[in-house]
Design an enzyme around this catalytic site. Sequence first.
Site: not given
Ligand code: IMP
Length: 175
Positions: A45, A103, A108
Amino acid sequence: VQIVDRIFEPYIDQNTVENAILRVAKEINKDYDGKSIVFLGILNGAFMFCADLMKNIQVEADISFVKLSSYQGTKSGGTVHELIGLMQSLKNKHVVIVEDIVDTGLTLDKIFSMIDGDQPASVEVATLLFKPSAYKGSHVPKYIGIEIPDEFVVGYGMDYQGIGRNIPAIYKLKN
Ligand code: IMP
């Protein structure tokens, strides 16, 4: 626009994205004045944000990538898988992790646990988008482009089922 089986509507235009990136770059240039940075881009991403951010960085900067995945469809799967690991030592380096969107923060936390043993001189996070209401991690990003509510978005590097990364603006899922 239709992506696979869902409809997405315009959400954040290209100009707003570009201005957010310029602001983040400016903050990083100021904070790292006289230092050398290693950006750590999180694939897939963050590739587009990494490129546009780095074009606006004036301090000495290297870049490395790791590939992680937790998302299935429009929801975080809860476990983060390491698909491509760290290829470079970060010992004594000033590391700036570059994310497209933070998100839940699970990705992280996983990255921090991957690199802590490397003994970097410092670690901060730059993210284009941040969803504060979904966040439950322990490393709040220092450099945030735009805060958004808990919406699923695509474009500017972000995908739905692998599609939509090439869209130069940001679209959100239409409810
Ligand atoms: P986390 O581990 O939940 O913080 O998500 C991080 C990863 O999930 C990001 O680097 C994105 O690749 C993916 N992601 C989170 N939210 C979205 C979204 O709304 N659209 C697309 N990809 C997302």
